[in-house]
Structures are given as structure tokens and as C-alpha cells.
Scaffold this motif. Structure first.
Motif, PDB file in Angstrom:
ATOM      1  N   GLY A   1      36.873  42.336  36.484  1.00  0.00           N
ATOM      2  CA  GLY A   1      37.194  41.425  36.718  1.00  0.00           C
ATOM      3  C   GLY A   1      37.329  40.318  37.914  1.00  0.00           C
ATOM      4  O   GLY A   1      37.746  39.109  37.682  1.00  0.00           O
ATOM      5  N   ASN A   2      36.926  40.846  38.610  1.00  0.00           N
ATOM      6  CA  ASN A   2      36.772  40.323  39.902  1.00  0.00           C
ATOM      7  C   ASN A   2      35.814  38.540  39.670  1.00  0.00           C
ATOM      8  O   ASN A   2      34.124  39.726  39.501  1.00  0.00           O
ATOM      9  CB  ASN A   2      36.294  40.559  41.574  1.00  0.00           C
ATOM     10  N   SER A   3      35.532  37.708  40.334  1.00  0.00           N
ATOM     11  CA  SER A   3      34.483  36.474  39.920  1.00  0.00           C
ATOM     12  C   SER A   3      33.756  36.515  40.884  1.00  0.00           C
ATOM     13  O   SER A   3      34.315  37.397  42.015  1.00  0.00           O
ATOM     14  CB  SER A   3      35.386  35.275  39.495  1.00  0.00           C
ATOM     15  N   PHE A   4      32.644  35.900  40.848  1.00  0.00           N
ATOM     16  CA  PHE A   4      32.505  35.751  42.083  1.00  0.00           C
ATOM     17  C   PHE A   4      32.753  34.853  42.674  1.00  0.00           C
ATOM     18  O   PHE A   4      32.738  35.221  44.293  1.00  0.00           O
ATOM     19  CB  PHE A   4      30.480  34.738  42.457  1.00  0.00           C
ATOM     20  N   ASP A   5      33.701  34.006  42.402  1.00  0.00           N
ATOM     21  CA  ASP A   5      34.585  32.959  43.480  1.00  0.00           C
ATOM     22  C   ASP A   5      35.509  33.958  44.351  1.00  0.00           C
ATOM     23  O   ASP A   5      36.324  33.185  45.049  1.00  0.00           O
ATOM     24  CB  ASP A   5      34.291  31.763  43.162  1.00  0.00           C
ATOM     25  N   SER A   6      35.672  35.011  43.551  1.00  0.00           N
ATOM     26  CA  SER A   6      37.259  35.635  44.793  1.00  0.00           C
ATOM     27  C   SER A   6      37.086  35.690  45.221  1.00  0.00           C
ATOM     28  O   SER A   6      37.890  36.097  46.829  1.00  0.00           O
ATOM     29  CB  SER A   6      37.843  36.254  43.384  1.00  0.00           C
TER      30      SER A   6
END
Length: 142
Positions: A97-102
Motif C-alpha cells: 500500500g505504499n504510494s509513489f509519493d510516499s
């Protein structure tokens, strides 16, 4: 008689300072002097003597590879500018669930506490290697 001796000595002196004619020889060092990028007074800039042997195919391949890698570097720089401007791909980068912007921008994405995991880093290198060997093949260089 005196004038003849003076004239003869003047002519001999003048011929001593005249430029000597040299036979024109061609070497492999001058093989690419008429190519694009060769500039006077240095000629073709090749400090590592990569094309000192005068091999035309090698010269064309090196020129092709230089252009390709230059274009890749320009794309990477624009990608860096885009992510630093806050524009990221939508969605998640992994199944956790890690987003690209994280992930942080720049070198912090590779090294540091919030860096991309080692397996993701390996996937990036594997993708680049596959693109280099399978997709971006060197073909005709002209």
C-alpha cells in the motif's frame, strides 16, 4: 664581382629561411578530422585515444552510444525535475500500500531511512539492463 658575391650570399641567406616542403602523409590520427565536432586547432577531441586506430565502425558505434546515453541522461534529469515539482504516478508502488509519493525525491529515494527497498532497487537495475541489451540494440550507426 663584389656585387655578385653579395647577391649570392643574400640568396643563400633567404633560402635558409624559406619554408621547407614536407611530404603530406595521412595517419590514423587524422582519420576523423572532417567529422562533425572536429574543431580547429585541436581537431577531433579524443583524449583517451579511443579511435586512434582509425577504425570507422568503432568511431560510428561510439558516436551512436554517446548520443543514446546523452538522451537517457536528459530524460532522467527531466524525471528528477518532475518528481521534485511534486508530480508522482498515481496508485501504489507495492502490494503493502505504499504510494509513489510516499518515497522521497532525489538521492534520498536510494539512500536513507525512507529509501526504496533493496529488491525494488535491483528491479530498477534489471529493467535498465534488459532495455540496454534487448530493446536499445546497437544497429546501423550512420
Amino acid at each position: 664581382m663584389k656585387t655578385t658575391a653579395v647577391l649570392t650570399s643574400l640568396l643563400a641567406t633567404a633560402s635558409a629561411f624559406a619554408p621547407a616542403k614536407q611530404a603530406s602523409t595521412t595517419t590514423s590520427l587524422r582519420a576523423f578530422e572532417n567529422e562533425i565536432g572536429a574543431q580547429e586547432p585541436l581537431g577531433l577531441f579524443d583524449p583517451l585515444n579511443l579511435v586512434a586506430d582509425g577504425d570507422e565502425e568503432k568511431f560510428q558505434r561510439l558516436r551512436y552510444v554517446e548520443l543514446k546515453h546523452g538522451r537517457i541522461c536528459m530524460l532522467a534529469f527531466v524525471g528528477n525535475l518532475v518528481t521534485r515539482a511534486g508530480i508522482h504516478l498515481p496508485g501504489n508502488i507495492d502490494l503493502d500500500g505504499n504510494s509513489f509519493d510516499s518515497y522521497p525525491d532525489g538521492l534520498a529515494a536510494l539512500f536513507g531511512e525512507d529509501a526504496i527497498p533493496g529488491a525494488g532497487f535491483a528491479q530498477i537495475f534489471l529493467l535498465i539492463g534488459c532495455l540496454e541489451t534487448l530493446v536499445m540494440k546497437d544497429g546501423t550507426y550512420t
